[in-house]
Design a protein around this motif. Sequence first.
Motif, mmCIF file in Angstrom:
data_model
loop_
_atom_site.group_PDB
_atom_site.id
_atom_site.type_symbol
_atom_site.label_atom_id
_atom_site.label_comp_id
_atom_site.label_asym_id
_atom_site.label_seq_id
_atom_site.Cartn_x
_atom_site.Cartn_y
_atom_site.Cartn_z
ATOM 1 N N ASN A 96 49.577 43.349 29.481
ATOM 2 C CA ASN A 96 49.296 42.036 30.067
ATOM 3 C C ASN A 96 49.346 42.088 31.591
ATOM 4 O OD1 ASN A 96 48.939 40.864 27.568
ATOM 5 N ND2 ASN A 96 51.057 40.142 27.438
ATOM 6 N N THR A 97 50.325 42.807 32.111
ATOM 7 C CA THR A 97 50.447 42.945 33.558
ATOM 8 C C THR A 97 49.245 43.695 34.118
ATOM 9 O OG1 THR A 97 52.857 42.945 33.380
ATOM 10 C CG2 THR A 97 51.923 43.771 35.430
ATOM 11 N N ASP A 98 48.812 44.744 33.440
ATOM 12 C CA ASP A 98 47.625 45.482 33.883
ATOM 13 C C ASP A 98 46.402 44.575 33.927
ATOM 14 O OD1 ASP A 98 48.901 47.868 34.298
ATOM 15 O OD2 ASP A 98 48.245 48.789 32.408
ATOM 16 N N LYS A 99 46.242 43.731 32.931
ATOM 17 C CA LYS A 99 45.097 42.818 32.909
ATOM 18 C C LYS A 99 45.137 41.861 34.089
ATOM 19 C CE LYS A 99 44.501 42.951 27.915
ATOM 20 N NZ LYS A 99 44.619 42.200 26.656
ATOM 21 N N ILE A 100 46.321 41.359 34.403
ATOM 22 C CA ILE A 100 46.475 40.439 35.527
ATOM 23 C C ILE A 100 46.143 41.139 36.838
ATOM 24 C CG2 ILE A 100 48.159 39.109 36.867
ATOM 25 C CD1 ILE A 100 49.552 38.520 34.142
ATOM 26 N N ILE A 101 46.663 42.351 37.007
ATOM 27 C CA ILE A 101 46.411 43.106 38.236
ATOM 28 C C ILE A 101 44.930 43.412 38.379
ATOM 29 C CG2 ILE A 101 46.792 45.325 39.388
ATOM 30 C CD1 ILE A 101 49.675 45.214 38.246
ATOM 31 N N PHE A 102 44.299 43.889 37.323
ATOM 32 C CA PHE A 102 42.877 44.219 37.395
ATOM 33 C C PHE A 102 42.038 42.978 37.679
ATOM 34 C CE2 PHE A 102 43.975 48.068 34.764
ATOM 35 C CZ PHE A 102 43.721 48.973 35.788
ATOM 36 N N ALA A 103 42.419 41.839 37.135
ATOM 37 C CA ALA A 103 41.680 40.602 37.395
ATOM 38 C C ALA A 103 41.806 40.192 38.859
ATOM 39 C CB ALA A 103 42.185 39.483 36.483
ATOM 40 N N LYS A 104 43.011 40.327 39.442
ATOM 41 C CA LYS A 104 43.210 39.981 40.853
ATOM 42 C C LYS A 104 42.425 40.925 41.756
ATOM 43 C CE LYS A 104 47.638 37.669 40.583
ATOM 44 N NZ LYS A 104 48.983 37.538 41.129
ATOM 45 N N VAL A 105 42.423 42.200 41.439
ATOM 46 C CA VAL A 105 41.659 43.169 42.226
ATOM 47 C C VAL A 105 40.169 42.859 42.133
ATOM 48 C CG1 VAL A 105 40.999 45.611 42.390
ATOM 49 C CG2 VAL A 105 43.397 44.995 42.119
ATOM 50 N N ALA A 106 39.692 42.539 40.954
ATOM 51 C CA ALA A 106 38.277 42.224 40.775
ATOM 52 C C ALA A 106 37.896 40.976 41.572
ATOM 53 C CB ALA A 106 37.962 42.025 39.298
ATOM 54 N N ARG A 107 38.757 39.955 41.578
ATOM 55 C CA ARG A 107 38.474 38.749 42.364
ATOM 56 C C ARG A 107 38.457 39.062 43.854
ATOM 57 N NH1 ARG A 107 41.906 36.288 38.574
ATOM 58 N NH2 ARG A 107 43.636 36.332 40.046
ATOM 59 N N GLY A 108 39.379 39.893 44.296
ATOM 60 C CA GLY A 108 39.421 40.281 45.704
ATOM 61 C C GLY A 108 38.182 41.054 46.120
ATOM 62 N N ALA B 118 35.244 38.716 46.404
ATOM 63 C CA ALA B 118 35.308 37.911 47.619
ATOM 64 C C ALA B 118 34.844 38.712 48.829
ATOM 65 C CB ALA B 118 36.729 37.397 47.837
ATOM 66 N N VAL B 119 35.238 39.959 48.908
ATOM 67 C CA VAL B 119 34.819 40.807 50.026
ATOM 68 C C VAL B 119 33.316 41.050 49.973
ATOM 69 C CG1 VAL B 119 34.985 43.148 50.964
ATOM 70 C CG2 VAL B 119 37.052 41.906 50.360
ATOM 71 N N ARG B 120 32.792 41.245 48.814
ATOM 72 C CA ARG B 120 31.355 41.501 48.680
ATOM 73 C C ARG B 120 30.522 40.266 49.009
ATOM 74 N NH1 ARG B 120 32.615 44.854 43.410
ATOM 75 N NH2 ARG B 120 32.887 46.890 44.381
ATOM 76 N N ARG B 121 31.085 39.073 48.837
ATOM 77 C CA ARG B 121 30.357 37.838 49.147
ATOM 78 C C ARG B 121 30.284 37.571 50.648
ATOM 79 N NH1 ARG B 121 33.135 35.669 44.653
ATOM 80 N NH2 ARG B 121 34.712 34.837 46.043
ATOM 81 N N ARG B 122 31.212 38.137 51.408
ATOM 82 C CA ARG B 122 31.207 37.889 52.847
ATOM 83 C C ARG B 122 29.971 38.491 53.484
ATOM 84 N NH1 ARG B 122 37.040 39.651 55.052
ATOM 85 N NH2 ARG B 122 35.954 41.613 54.939
ATOM 86 N N THR B 123 29.428 37.772 54.424
ATOM 87 C CA THR B 123 28.277 38.296 55.143
ATOM 88 C C THR B 123 28.762 39.125 56.321
ATOM 89 O OG1 THR B 123 28.153 36.298 56.480
ATOM 90 C CG2 THR B 123 26.787 36.369 54.498
ATOM 91 N N ALA B 124 28.078 40.200 56.587
ATOM 92 C CA ALA B 124 28.443 41.071 57.697
ATOM 93 C C ALA B 124 27.976 40.429 59.005
ATOM 94 C CB ALA B 124 27.812 42.438 57.519
#
Length: 71
Positions: A7-19, A22-28
């Motif tokens: 369960n902890t691994d799933k939470i961590i992977f979900a937070k990393v994926a969201r992060g 978010a970085v990929r959505r930022r425009t350079a």
Amino acid sequence: MSDHVDNTDKIIFAKVARGLAAVRRRTALMAHGCCHYCDEPLTPGLPFCNVDCRDDYEKEQAAKARAGRPG
């Protein structure tokens, strides 16, 4: 015990994926000869004149995002 770890691994992977998303959505930022924060003239290819302007710009953009205003 492995259920808690799984369960902890799933939470961590979900937070990393969201992060990452978010970085990929930022425009350079495109360098245009002036600092994006203070408008100081720059050599071509640099978006900011120093790390203080870069950090202040990022803080300002984060505050705008939290307020729901466009960057």
